[in-house]
Each structure stands twice: as structure tokens, then as C-alpha cells.
Write a protein that holds these residues in place. Structure first.
Motif, PDB file in Angstrom:
ATOM      1  N   SER A  33       0.834  -1.206   0.000  1.00  0.00           N
ATOM      2  CA  SER A  33       0.000   0.000   0.000  1.00  0.00           C
ATOM      3  C   SER A  33       0.870   1.258   0.000  1.00  0.00           C
ATOM      4  O   SER A  33       0.573   2.239  -0.692  1.00  0.00           O
ATOM      5  CB  SER A  33      -0.921   0.006   1.229  1.00  0.00           C
ATOM      6  OG  SER A  33      -1.811  -1.084   1.194  1.00  0.00           O
ATOM      7  N   LYS A  36       2.334   1.798  -3.459  1.00  0.00           N
ATOM      8  CA  LYS A  36       1.333   2.321  -4.387  1.00  0.00           C
ATOM      9  C   LYS A  36       1.092   3.813  -4.133  1.00  0.00           C
ATOM     10  O   LYS A  36       0.939   4.609  -5.081  1.00  0.00           O
ATOM     11  CB  LYS A  36       0.028   1.537  -4.218  1.00  0.00           C
ATOM     12  CG  LYS A  36      -1.055   1.934  -5.202  1.00  0.00           C
ATOM     13  CD  LYS A  36      -2.281   1.038  -5.056  1.00  0.00           C
ATOM     14  CE  LYS A  36      -3.349   1.403  -6.088  1.00  0.00           C
ATOM     15  NZ  LYS A  36      -4.539   0.522  -5.974  1.00  0.00           N
ATOM     16  N   SER A  41       1.175   2.813  -9.552  1.00  0.00           N
ATOM     17  CA  SER A  41       0.536   1.504  -9.697  1.00  0.00           C
ATOM     18  C   SER A  41       1.375   0.389  -9.084  1.00  0.00           C
ATOM     19  O   SER A  41       2.606   0.398  -9.134  1.00  0.00           O
ATOM     20  CB  SER A  41       0.290   1.194 -11.170  1.00  0.00           C
ATOM     21  OG  SER A  41      -0.238  -0.104 -11.316  1.00  0.00           O
ATOM     22  N   SER A  42       0.681  -0.603  -8.493  1.00  0.00           N
ATOM     23  CA  SER A  42       1.373  -1.752  -7.900  1.00  0.00           C
ATOM     24  C   SER A  42       0.776  -3.067  -8.396  1.00  0.00           C
ATOM     25  O   SER A  42       0.902  -4.090  -7.749  1.00  0.00           O
ATOM     26  CB  SER A  42       1.265  -1.689  -6.368  1.00  0.00           C
ATOM     27  OG  SER A  42      -0.095  -1.744  -5.973  1.00  0.00           O
ATOM     28  N   GLU A  43       0.139  -3.016  -9.579  1.00  0.00           N
ATOM     29  CA  GLU A  43      -0.568  -4.193 -10.076  1.00  0.00           C
ATOM     30  C   GLU A  43       0.362  -5.381 -10.303  1.00  0.00           C
ATOM     31  O   GLU A  43      -0.003  -6.526 -10.083  1.00  0.00           O
ATOM     32  CB  GLU A  43      -1.313  -3.844 -11.372  1.00  0.00           C
ATOM     33  CG  GLU A  43      -2.509  -2.920 -11.141  1.00  0.00           C
ATOM     34  CD  GLU A  43      -3.256  -2.613 -12.424  1.00  0.00           C
ATOM     35  OE1 GLU A  43      -2.872  -3.182 -13.465  1.00  0.00           O
ATOM     36  OE2 GLU A  43      -4.201  -1.813 -12.400  1.00  0.00           O
TER      37      GLU A  43
END
Length: 311
Positions: A33, A36, A41-43
Motif C-alpha cells: 500500500s 502504491k 501503480s502496484s498491479e
């Protein structure tokens, strides 16, 4: 940062008594978290944490390609082979992308999220512990009263003894140690709620199990309990061993065993009756010292009713 993370993990494990696996998973989610929030983005990003060293890595899954069009999700073949030998085109590999700036800002942000996750883990641990003990007896200390509901501390958690589960006339004072029956445990937004009872017949059953070894070992069986909490309780007992007197076992030498239970129930009278499969004889015995003139047994629907007299 690795030392700080290691110390954080150890501190939480020691103070909160939570398994390291739960802590690491909470940290991983919190740091993801934080990443991000600070870096977008942390996809395709995962967080790898070593609980032994506190070593933290931010890893991104990237596809091996000839020419890069999107550096966020792609990596050239030659660069990929420096990370993993023998990698082929179109395969996915994990590439470390830990930013230098991630450091302390990320950890501080993570601590806030971790605090919430740890609190949730603690609540779940307490819930599971006491949910498994529904129907059991527990000793607690009276803490306070809120609108006639008594708050009882059970170690690290507070439980409630509602008015409806209190014995009429009992006075619960701050610091009193009382035995109660765990009636129910349920989840609430504020954490697990444990409902206690002093009136449930199960409390009497559990007290006899604590006080009478023959009951605990199931040599003597409590067949049934009828209770008017604070007034009188009648229990029917039988023995699986012909050499063991069920009533005598429950009463104890000079009434020591049953008197201990009466004392815990603050004077509630207890009648111990030998169980009898003959309903007429059993009812007559249960109603003593009253003199029974007649017992009428109503059989199940469809059967014939009948009665027998007792002189």
C-alpha cells in the motif's frame, strides 16, 4: 531499513504474541500500500520480506521481449538473462525494483497500516480462542458496572454479564473473582463480544466437573439439571461403575464437594438425586421432601396415557 524492519517484526511478535507469518503478511500488505501511494501503480508488484534479516525487496513481474515498449511491465532479453540464465522470450521473471526513497517513509507509512492489521489479527485470535470455549467455565474479575451490565475481565479481554444472566440478589463488586459460564461469543465491529452467564444450568454442570473427579472422568454422569438460579438446583446423577455411589461422590466427605459449589453459587441450594429410568420413581424422588400422592405419566402422542399412585 532491514534492521528496523527486523526489530519491528520481533517487537510485534514478542508484545502481541502473534505468529511471525501473520506479522509478515500484514507488513507485506502494508508496504505494498505504501509503495502504491508513493510510486504509483502496484498491479504487477510484490513485496518480499525476510523475517530473519528484515531484508525487504520490491519485485516486479516483467515480460521478456526483444524491444521494450512499456518499461513498467517489460524487460529486454539480455538484461533478463543477467537476472535469470536461460530465460526465453515471452517468459515472465521477477525483477527487483526497490527504490532508494522507499526506506523510512515507506516503513513509517506501513506501521500505521500494520497497527490496524495487527489489531484485527489479535481480535481474531481472541475470538477463535473463546469461540472454542463456548459452554465452558471461566474465572474472571469484576471490573465495573454499566447500566446494570457487569463488565468482567478475562485476562486481556473484557466480557459482559448481562442483567438477564445475573443471579437475582447477587452483588458484584469491583475486584470480585467469579466463575461464569461462557454463553456465546460473537464478532462485532469493536472486536469479539463474550457473553457470560451465572444463571445457566451449564455453570452448575461445569462446577461439578471441576470439583468432583468422578464427574470429570465420566464415571459419574449428570443426566439432567433443573435450576432456579439463586434458589435451588436439582441434579440427577448415575454411575457407570457399580462400586461408585453417584450421589455420595457428588456430595463428598461431610458434604465438602457440594458445599464448595454452594459457596461459589453464594448459598444456592443443591439437591442431588439418583437417576432412575422409571419415570414415576424418579419424579417421586426428585420432589422429596414433599410427599407425592400420585404421579401421572403422559406418554408420547399416539401412545396410551397412564398413571401410577404413590402412597
Amino acid at each position: 531499513m532491514s534492521i528496523e524492519l527486523k526489530e519491528l517484526i520481533e517487537e510485534i511478535r514478542r508484545e502481541k504474541e502473534i505468529e511471525i507469518g501473520v506479522i509478515v503478511e500484514a507488513l507485506r500488505s502494508a508496504l505494498l500500500s505504501a509503495y502504491k501511494k508513493h510510486f504509483g501503480s502496484s498491479e504487477n508488484v510484490t513485496i518480499d520480506i525476510s523475517p530473519d534479516t528484515g531484508r525487504l525487496k520490491v519485485l516486479a513481474k516483467k515480460k521478456v521481449v526483444k524491444e521494450i515498449e512499456d518499461p513498467g511491465i517489460e524487460i529486454e532479453k539480455e538484461a533478463a538473462r543477467k537476472i535469470k540464465k536461460g530465460v526465453r522470450l515471452n517468459q515472465e521473471i521477477e525483477v527487483e525494483i526497490t527504490p532508494r526513497e522507499f526506506g523510512r517513509i515507506a516503513v513509517q507509512t506501513a506501521k500505521q497500516v500494520v497497527t490496524q492489521r495487527i489489531r484485527e489479527a489479535e481480535r481474531e485470535k481472541i475470538y477463535q480462542e473463546y469461540k472454542e470455549r463456548e459452554g465452558d467455565i471461566v474465572t474472571g474479575i469484576v471490573q465495573r458496572s454499566e447500566h446494570k451490565t457487569v463488565i468482567v475481565t478475562l485476562g486481556k479481554i473484557e466480557a459482559i454479564l448481562p442483567v438477564r444472566e445475573q443471579i437475582f440478589g447477587e452483588d458484584y463488586r469491583y475486584g470480585d473473582r467469579i466463575k461464569t459460564y461462557i454463553l456465546s461469543v460473537r464478532r462485532t465491529p469493536r472486536g469479539p463480544q463474550i457473553i457470560l452467564s451465572r444463571t445457566h444450568p451449564g455453570l452448575v454442570r461445569r462446577l461439578f466437573e471441576l470439583e468432583v473427579p468422578e464427574v470429570y472422568e465420566k464415571i459419574v454422569e449428570i443426566k439432567n439439571i433443573a435450576r432456579e438460579a439463586g434458589g435451588r438446583t436439582k441434579i440427577a446423577v448415575s454411575s457407570k461403575d457399580a462400586n461408585v455411589d453417584p450421589v455420595g461422590s457428588c456430595v463428598g466427605t461431610r458434604g465438602a464437594r457440594v458445599n464448595s459449589i454452594i459457596q461459589e453459587l453464594r448459598g444456592e441450594k443443591i439437591d442431588i438425586i439418583p437417576y432412575n429410568e422409571d419415570a414415576v420413581a424418579f419424579v417421586s424422588s426428585a420432589l422429596k421432601p414433599a410427599q407425592v400422592q400420585e404421579v401421572i405419566v403422559h406418554k408420547e402422542e399416539g401412545g396410551d396415557g397412564g398413571h401410577r399412585s404413590q402412597g
